[in-house]
Design a protein around this motif. Structure first.
Motif, PDB file in Angstrom:
ATOM      1  N   PRO A 184      70.522  59.558  16.183  1.00 26.00           N
ATOM      2  CA  PRO A 184      71.173  59.159  17.429  1.00 26.00           C
ATOM      3  C   PRO A 184      70.103  58.757  18.433  1.00 26.00           C
ATOM      4  O   PRO A 184      69.032  59.365  18.489  1.00 26.00           O
ATOM      5  CB  PRO A 184      71.909  60.421  17.880  1.00 26.00           C
ATOM      6  N   GLU A 185      70.351  57.685  19.161  1.00 23.76           N
ATOM      7  CA  GLU A 185      69.353  57.241  20.133  1.00 23.76           C
ATOM      8  C   GLU A 185      70.020  56.952  21.474  1.00 23.76           C
ATOM      9  O   GLU A 185      71.190  56.605  21.542  1.00 23.76           O
ATOM     10  CB  GLU A 185      68.572  56.034  19.633  1.00 23.76           C
ATOM     11  N   GLN A 186      69.225  57.145  22.497  1.00 24.47           N
ATOM     12  CA  GLN A 186      69.682  56.873  23.849  1.00 24.47           C
ATOM     13  C   GLN A 186      68.615  56.033  24.530  1.00 24.47           C
ATOM     14  O   GLN A 186      67.432  56.373  24.494  1.00 24.47           O
ATOM     15  CB  GLN A 186      69.891  58.175  24.617  1.00 24.47           C
ATOM     16  N   THR A 187      69.025  54.926  25.142  1.00 24.90           N
ATOM     17  CA  THR A 187      68.080  54.068  25.839  1.00 24.90           C
ATOM     18  C   THR A 187      68.430  53.997  27.319  1.00 24.90           C
ATOM     19  O   THR A 187      69.597  54.025  27.700  1.00 24.90           O
ATOM     20  CB  THR A 187      68.050  52.640  25.256  1.00 24.90           C
ATOM     21  N   THR A 188      67.390  53.921  28.126  1.00 19.93           N
ATOM     22  CA  THR A 188      67.518  53.788  29.568  1.00 19.93           C
ATOM     23  C   THR A 188      66.589  52.677  30.017  1.00 19.93           C
ATOM     24  O   THR A 188      65.402  52.690  29.682  1.00 19.93           O
ATOM     25  CB  THR A 188      67.112  55.110  30.272  1.00 19.93           C
ATOM     26  N   GLN A 189      67.125  51.717  30.765  1.00 19.75           N
ATOM     27  CA  GLN A 189      66.269  50.643  31.267  1.00 19.75           C
ATOM     28  C   GLN A 189      65.370  51.193  32.355  1.00 19.75           C
ATOM     29  O   GLN A 189      65.813  51.870  33.265  1.00 19.75           O
ATOM     30  CB  GLN A 189      67.099  49.486  31.820  1.00 19.75           C
ATOM     31  N   VAL A 190      64.051  50.920  32.225  1.00 20.35           N
ATOM     32  CA  VAL A 190      63.071  51.449  33.177  1.00 20.35           C
ATOM     33  C   VAL A 190      62.307  50.364  33.917  1.00 20.35           C
ATOM     34  O   VAL A 190      61.594  50.652  34.882  1.00 20.35           O
ATOM     35  CB  VAL A 190      62.078  52.409  32.478  1.00 20.35           C
ATOM     36  N   ASP A 191      62.429  49.112  33.452  1.00 23.03           N
ATOM     37  CA  ASP A 191      61.654  48.042  34.080  1.00 23.03           C
ATOM     38  C   ASP A 191      62.168  46.710  33.557  1.00 23.03           C
ATOM     39  O   ASP A 191      63.049  46.660  32.680  1.00 23.03           O
ATOM     40  CB  ASP A 191      60.167  48.201  33.735  1.00 23.03           C
ATOM     41  N   THR A 192      61.622  45.628  34.078  1.00 23.68           N
ATOM     42  CA  THR A 192      61.848  44.290  33.537  1.00 23.68           C
ATOM     43  C   THR A 192      60.535  43.532  33.564  1.00 23.68           C
ATOM     44  O   THR A 192      59.652  43.825  34.384  1.00 23.68           O
ATOM     45  CB  THR A 192      62.898  43.498  34.348  1.00 23.68           C
ATOM     46  N   LEU A 193      60.419  42.594  32.640  1.00 22.80           N
ATOM     47  CA  LEU A 193      59.272  41.694  32.596  1.00 22.80           C
ATOM     48  C   LEU A 193      59.801  40.266  32.665  1.00 22.80           C
ATOM     49  O   LEU A 193      60.896  39.982  32.172  1.00 22.80           O
ATOM     50  CB  LEU A 193      58.497  41.853  31.288  1.00 22.80           C
ATOM     51  N   THR A 194      59.032  39.393  33.253  1.00 24.02           N
ATOM     52  CA  THR A 194      59.374  37.981  33.241  1.00 24.02           C
ATOM     53  C   THR A 194      58.335  37.267  32.391  1.00 24.02           C
ATOM     54  O   THR A 194      57.133  37.411  32.612  1.00 24.02           O
ATOM     55  CB  THR A 194      59.391  37.403  34.671  1.00 24.02           C
TER      56      THR A 194
END
Length: 108
Positions: free
Chosen positions: A29-39
């Motif tokens: 089981p996995e859980q992901t959380t967005q922590v940043d963005t790149l352009t």
């Protein structure tokens, strides 16, 4: 006598002996959380942190039985000495993986 069960989705060849998949493929089981963005290249790319739980699909340990699993599964269960992952890949002259000469265990 030793029993090897292949819990990967593909045949595993070790020292010239091929072990067919057992049909059991454990998942984490996995859980992901967005922590940043790149352009990059005009696109906005999300960066996430992923955490993994333990697989409930693994058979219980049994004497003389070892389970060949993907590295991710073995790393999630460092307490299990019966979980083995394919060692370094053996390749043919074209670079295609043809097997392994070892099985590896996560240090405990």
């Amino acid at each position: 006598m030793t029993t090897l069960l292949n819990l990967t989705p593909h045949p595993v060849t070790i020292c010239g002996v091929t072990i067919a998949p057992s049909g059991v493929i454990p998942r984490l089981p996995e859980q992901t959380t967005q922590v940043d963005t790149l352009t990059f290249g005009g696109a906005t790319i999300p960066v996430v942190e992923t955490t993994f739980g333990q697989s409930a699909e693994l058979p219980d340990p049994a004497p003389g039985t070892y389970l060949i699993v993907p590295a991710r599964i073995a790393l999630a269960h460092p307490d299990r000495s019966d979980l083995l992952m394919p060692g370094a890949a053996l390749r043919d002259d074209t670079g295609r993986i043809v097997g392994t000469a070892t099985l590896a265990r996560v240090p405990r």
